[in-house]
Design a protein around this motif. Structure first.
Motif, PDB file in Angstrom:
ATOM      1  N   UNK A 546       0.840  -1.202   0.000  1.00  0.00           N
ATOM      2  CA  UNK A 546       0.000   0.000   0.000  1.00  0.00           C
ATOM      3  C   UNK A 546       0.878   1.256   0.000  1.00  0.00           C
ATOM      4  N   UNK A 547       0.248   2.346  -0.487  1.00  0.00           N
ATOM      5  CA  UNK A 547       0.906   3.660  -0.486  1.00  0.00           C
ATOM      6  C   UNK A 547       0.547   4.365   0.819  1.00  0.00           C
ATOM      7  N   UNK A 548       1.563   4.706   1.633  1.00  0.00           N
ATOM      8  CA  UNK A 548       1.341   5.348   2.930  1.00  0.00           C
ATOM      9  C   UNK A 548       1.653   6.839   2.842  1.00  0.00           C
ATOM     10  N   UNK A 549       0.829   7.608   3.547  1.00  0.00           N
ATOM     11  CA  UNK A 549       0.981   9.069   3.529  1.00  0.00           C
ATOM     12  C   UNK A 549       0.742   9.612   4.936  1.00  0.00           C
ATOM     13  N   UNK A 550       1.572  10.573   5.343  1.00  0.00           N
ATOM     14  CA  UNK A 550       1.463  11.172   6.678  1.00  0.00           C
ATOM     15  C   UNK A 550       1.333  12.682   6.576  1.00  0.00           C
ATOM     16  N   UNK A 551       0.356  13.239   7.281  1.00  0.00           N
ATOM     17  CA  UNK A 551       0.228  14.688   7.446  1.00  0.00           C
ATOM     18  C   UNK A 551       0.189  14.975   8.939  1.00  0.00           C
ATOM     19  N   UNK A 552       0.083  16.249   9.301  1.00  0.00           N
ATOM     20  CA  UNK A 552       0.005  16.560  10.727  1.00  0.00           C
ATOM     21  C   UNK A 552      -1.379  16.293  11.294  1.00  0.00           C
ATOM     22  N   UNK A 553      -2.301  15.757  10.463  1.00  0.00           N
ATOM     23  CA  UNK A 553      -3.643  15.414  10.929  1.00  0.00           C
ATOM     24  C   UNK A 553      -3.880  13.913  10.984  1.00  0.00           C
ATOM     25  N   UNK A 554      -3.346  13.185   9.988  1.00  0.00           N
ATOM     26  CA  UNK A 554      -3.709  11.776   9.882  1.00  0.00           C
ATOM     27  C   UNK A 554      -2.606  10.972   9.211  1.00  0.00           C
ATOM     28  N   UNK A 555      -2.675   9.664   9.462  1.00  0.00           N
ATOM     29  CA  UNK A 555      -1.776   8.690   8.842  1.00  0.00           C
ATOM     30  C   UNK A 555      -2.664   7.768   8.007  1.00  0.00           C
ATOM     31  N   UNK A 556      -2.476   7.747   6.684  1.00  0.00           N
ATOM     32  CA  UNK A 556      -3.389   7.028   5.791  1.00  0.00           C
ATOM     33  C   UNK A 556      -2.613   6.069   4.891  1.00  0.00           C
ATOM     34  N   UNK A 557      -3.334   5.061   4.383  1.00  0.00           N
ATOM     35  CA  UNK A 557      -2.754   4.243   3.312  1.00  0.00           C
ATOM     36  C   UNK A 557      -3.767   4.082   2.184  1.00  0.00           C
ATOM     37  N   UNK A 558      -3.250   3.956   0.963  1.00  0.00           N
ATOM     38  CA  UNK A 558      -4.036   3.945  -0.263  1.00  0.00           C
ATOM     39  C   UNK A 558      -3.603   2.745  -1.117  1.00  0.00           C
ATOM     40  N   UNK A 559      -4.470   2.328  -1.996  1.00  0.00           N
ATOM     41  CA  UNK A 559      -4.117   1.211  -2.880  1.00  0.00           C
ATOM     42  C   UNK A 559      -2.978   1.605  -3.786  1.00  0.00           C
ATOM     43  N   UNK A 560      -3.055   2.782  -4.377  1.00  0.00           N
ATOM     44  CA  UNK A 560      -1.958   3.334  -5.178  1.00  0.00           C
ATOM     45  C   UNK A 560      -1.868   4.819  -4.893  1.00  0.00           C
ATOM     46  N   UNK A 561      -0.798   5.429  -5.295  1.00  0.00           N
ATOM     47  CA  UNK A 561      -0.592   6.854  -5.093  1.00  0.00           C
ATOM     48  C   UNK A 561      -1.638   7.652  -5.855  1.00  0.00           C
ATOM     49  N   UNK A 562      -2.265   8.609  -5.163  1.00  0.00           N
ATOM     50  CA  UNK A 562      -3.255   9.469  -5.789  1.00  0.00           C
ATOM     51  C   UNK A 562      -4.678   9.008  -5.604  1.00  0.00           C
ATOM     52  N   UNK A 563      -4.918   7.744  -5.215  1.00  0.00           N
ATOM     53  CA  UNK A 563      -6.279   7.257  -4.992  1.00  0.00           C
ATOM     54  C   UNK A 563      -6.751   7.635  -3.596  1.00  0.00           C
ATOM     55  N   UNK A 564      -8.054   7.444  -3.374  1.00  0.00           N
ATOM     56  CA  UNK A 564      -8.628   7.736  -2.079  1.00  0.00           C
ATOM     57  C   UNK A 564      -8.098   6.806  -1.001  1.00  0.00           C
ATOM     58  N   UNK A 565      -8.163   7.272   0.263  1.00  0.00           N
ATOM     59  CA  UNK A 565      -7.615   6.506   1.375  1.00  0.00           C
ATOM     60  C   UNK A 565      -8.470   5.280   1.675  1.00  0.00           C
ATOM     61  N   UNK A 566      -7.813   4.134   1.845  1.00  0.00           N
ATOM     62  CA  UNK A 566      -8.508   2.921   2.280  1.00  0.00           C
ATOM     63  C   UNK A 566      -8.683   2.912   3.792  1.00  0.00           C
ATOM     64  N   UNK A 567      -7.783   3.561   4.493  1.00  0.00           N
ATOM     65  CA  UNK A 567      -7.851   3.636   5.962  1.00  0.00           C
ATOM     66  C   UNK A 567      -7.204   4.934   6.414  1.00  0.00           C
ATOM     67  N   UNK A 568      -7.797   5.568   7.393  1.00  0.00           N
ATOM     68  CA  UNK A 568      -7.271   6.819   7.928  1.00  0.00           C
ATOM     69  C   UNK A 568      -7.178   6.712   9.446  1.00  0.00           C
TER      70      UNK A 568
END
Length: 769
Positions: A546-568
């Motif tokens: 999965x594609x993982x992304x971190x901001x100062x609000x949430x830690x999310x992962x996505x199926x691919x980069x640019x798609x909607x979050x599968x989990x937040x």
């Protein structure tokens, strides 16, 4: 202090501006001046200490102390201490005010004569006992009507001021004293003993004495302290209920002191006690307040109106911030009032510079939400400064003979560099609620002043540097960074550092200052392998890339980069981030695409949440370390951080590390990130609403004037009348509607309080707990 009293909660607040002392007796010797400080005590417990005023017999403190009193107390005491050249403290005198007398001095400047400090007068504690009356029967079986038998059951004592060996003496008039067994090393002795007295009069006076008996003189029968309580007991024909009595000092203790012989202390005490009803009583007023963030314009909201009618904005800001924080609505509320203030500001250089409701609310929010953030960022270096005592004076006039100006300047530069660096690199640890407020301030300022590109940074730096970090450096004791005021030399060093940090923080074009605001964009992202969490009993628990992304609000992962979050995962829900033992999932099952030669190098870690843990495998050990480090930092100031964790996974009905079967079992290994201080915000939403009700009730006359001003503006299209010029009224009709709802809610609560006081007076029994 939370005490259930006839359906109401009682809580006490204390605000003490410690003023000044005068006519302190001079120090015996050639140097007659004293170095004095003042402490505030609840009975024998010190809760506040002022700074030391050097070489003065009339020290001026001018410090404010505010506290929520967490327990019952009998006396509010103020002690004046003198510190000699050997750093030894000796008491000069004290002022003790009984709890029931505090209302006499509420809000008044009063000079209190200092009284001598005597161990015999430092009395604290209570005695619990039960009385029973019975007739005396002689050996021949005849009832003696002239004599009665009085049975006294001594249960226990509690809240004695010192832990010691204690016994209790009992006697009646003209009778032999009796005593309990000695209870060793305690301040809450449990006696549970019964004594019998023959009495011939219906009015008995008992004298109870608590003796502190040191071990060294116990055999000699000597006592170090003696406390006593006198009480009159009216003998009656029935058994009495258990009674609780306060211990009192003996009469005529110590030598007499003439008025003003020890000097005087000027105080202004503000003491309030709130009786908080069950939650449903506050629904109308609370709902009206919580809607404030969504009212257009915000000046017509109940919360903004409170800020308009209060004499000091701070009065309104404290309960409002605590209420909105408790219900998770502080960000939209502060954003709304900040945006309104920015739109009224004409000069970008004056943005948020005044003591407005916005600035006071943001200050209070930073104090509450950012306290642990300060601890993590500043405490280590502040402790070092207070311990090392390096000279940093750069004013040639104040320089001591043994000091070198260049050395002092270098010491100061090193301290400033280190503190400024830890501040500008701490943005990753800034609490989410503060980040959200700062983002809102930046957007409002940038929209209002589009020509000035720096205003988006100065709007925030005026808070984070000038109102948050700089005051904490200047007075670390007020921000729980140090237990007491630093010594005068260290205080001067902190003053110089604080002033320099303020100057550097105001440089919006500085690369370091902008680094603080740009850190969120440096958060990592990328592909990693995660284990499906198996949200139901039969859910899949296989591994996926999965594609993982971190901001100062949430830690999310996505199926691919640019798609909607599968989990937040919200940042505030991260309880710990720790490594996971490689044996947990038998690494060969992780990914068939990874060469077996590289499997030992792969690293797994876990992001622990309240209900489950997310297991993640990074591409290499360096990447795993970076993710663990950044996730730990962004969540380090979270409430309810864990102190222990399970280093292995939960598989096949038990934890692999400790073999415990319960999936909710506490961890078996200490967290490596350290255990943050307990920063859980203890806010009672009903109590804060009660405080707001009290403020509205106090300023009812201003509410009425504001209603009149709304009527005047509605019918008269012209300049605002002079007597109403202090009110901000953008929409008189909507403001009037809100005022009408506020007044109705306040009057309803006033009626309920009146009825409560009547019931309390009718049901109160003398001697009851």
């Amino acid at each position: 202090m939370h005490v259930q009293v006839h359906g109401a909660l009682s809580r006490v607040c204390l605000f003490v501006p410690s003023g000044e002392a005068k006519n302190i007796p001079p120090y015996p010797g050639p140097n007659r001046m004293r170095d004095c400080y003042c402490t505030v005590n609840l009975d024998q417990e010190e809760v506040f200490r002022t700074k030391i005023i050097e070489k003065s017999l009339c020290p001026f403190y001018g410090e404010d102390f505010y506290c929520e009193i967490p327990r019952s107390f009998r006396h509010l005491s103020f002690y004046i201490f003198d510190r000699d050249v050997f750093r030894r403290d000796s008491s000069i005198g004290k002022v003790a005010v009984k709890k029931e007398d505090l209302q006499k001095y509420h809000g008044k400047d009063t000079w209190f004569p200092l009284q001598p400090v005597s161990a015999d007068s430092e009395v604290q504690g209570k005695v619990h006992l039960e009385l029973r009356l019975s007739e005396v029967i002689t050996d021949s079986g005849v009832v003696c009507h002239n004599t009665l038998c009085f049975t006294l059951h001594v249960t226990a004592c509690c809240d004695i001021c010192v832990i010691s060996d204690l016994t209790l003496f009992v006697r009646s008039l003209r009778s032999e004293a009796k005593k309990t067994k000695v209870k060793r090393r305690t301040n809450n002795p449990q006696f549970d003993e019964v004594f019998f007295f023959e009495v011939t009069r219906p009015l008995i006076i008992f004298l109870y004495k608590i003796l502190h008996i040191p071990q060294s003189v116990c055999k000699k029968g000597k006592s170090l302290m003696e406390y006593s309580v006198c009480m009159c007991v009216c003998v009656c024909e029935r058994e009495s209920e258990p009674f609780t009595y306060f211990l009192q000092p003996r009469d005529n203790v110590g030598k007499s002191v003439k008025a003003d012989e020890l000097g005087s202390l000027r105080l202004n005490i503000i003491y309030t006690e709130d009786h908080v009803f069950p939650s449903e009583h506050y629904s109308p007023l609370r709902d009206l307040l919580l809607q404030s963030a969504h009212v257009e314009p915000v000046s017509t909201s109940a919360a903004h109106i409170l800020g308009e009618v209060c004499r000091e904005k701070q009065e309104a800001a404290v309960p409002l911030v605590r209420l909105f924080l408790h219900y998770g609505k502080i960000v939209p509320f502060v954003s709304a009032i900040a945006n309104a203030e920015v739109n009224r500001t004409q000069d970008p250089n004056t943005i948020f510079r005044g003591n407005s409701l916005t600035s006071k609310c943001i200050d209070e929010t930073m104090k509450l939400a950012g306290m642990h953030y300060l601890q993590v960022t500043l405490k280590p270096i502040i402790d070092e400064i207070c311990t090392d005592h390096k000279p940093c004076e750069i004013d040639p006039v104040k320089l001591k003979e043994s000091e070198n100006l260049d050395t002092n300047r270098e010491n100061l530069r090193q301290y400033v560099d280190r503190i400024f660096n830890v501040i500008t690199t701490s943005g990753v640890r800034c609490p989410t609620v503060m980040c959200d407020i700062f983002f809102s301030l930046r957007e409002s300022a940038a929209t209002r002043f589009q020509v000035d590109q720096d205003v988006r940074y100065t709007a925030v730096s005026s808070f984070i540097f000038l109102r948050f970090f700089a005051p904490a450096i200047l007075s670390p004791n007020l921000f729980q960074l140090r237990p007491h005021h630093p010594d005068p030399c260290t205080s001067r060093t902190l003053t110089l550092i604080s002033k320099t940090i303020q100057t550097l923080g105001s440089l919006a074009k500085s690369k370091s200052v902008r680094q603080f605001f740009c850190l969120p964009s440096l958060y990592p992202n990328g592909f990693m392998i995660k284990r499906a969490q198996g949200r139901n009993r039969f859910g899949m628990k296989n591994f996926k890339k999965r594609w993982f992304r971190l901001t100062n609000h949430e830690f999310t992962y996505h199926k691919t980069k640019g798609e909607g979050a599968l989990c937040s995962i919200p940042i505030e829900n991260i309880l710990a981030v720790e490594r996971l033992e490689e044996e947990s999932f038998k690494m060969k099952n992780v990914s068939s695409r990874v060469p077996s030669s590289l499997l030992p190098l792969l690293q797994m870690f876990q992001v622990i949440q309240p209900e489950r843990a997310l297991y993640i495998q990074a591409n290499n050990c360096v990447e795993a370390r970076d993710w663990i480090d950044i996730l730990t930092k962004v969540s380090q100031c979270n409430r309810k951080r864990l102190s222990t964790y399970h280093p292995s996974a939960y598989l096949n009905g038990h934890w692999l590390c400790c073999k415990v079967s319960a999936d909710s079992a506490p961890g078996c290994t200490p967290c490596t990130g350290g255990v943050p201080a307990n920063i859980q915000l203890d806010v009672d939403g009903d109590r804060e609403t009660e405080r707001i009700y009290s403020l509205f009730s106090t300023y009812m006359s201003k509410l009425v004037k504001m209603q009149e001003a709304c009527g005047s503006k509605s019918v008269y299209d012209g300049p605002e009348q002079e007597e109403y010029s202090s009110f901000v009224i953008d929409d008189p009709q909507e403001t009037y509607k809100t005022l009408k709802l506020i007044v109705a809610a306040v009057k309803t609560l006033e009626q309920q309080h009146t009825q409560y006081k009547r019931d309390k007076f009718r049901k109160t029994k003398y001697g009851s707990q």
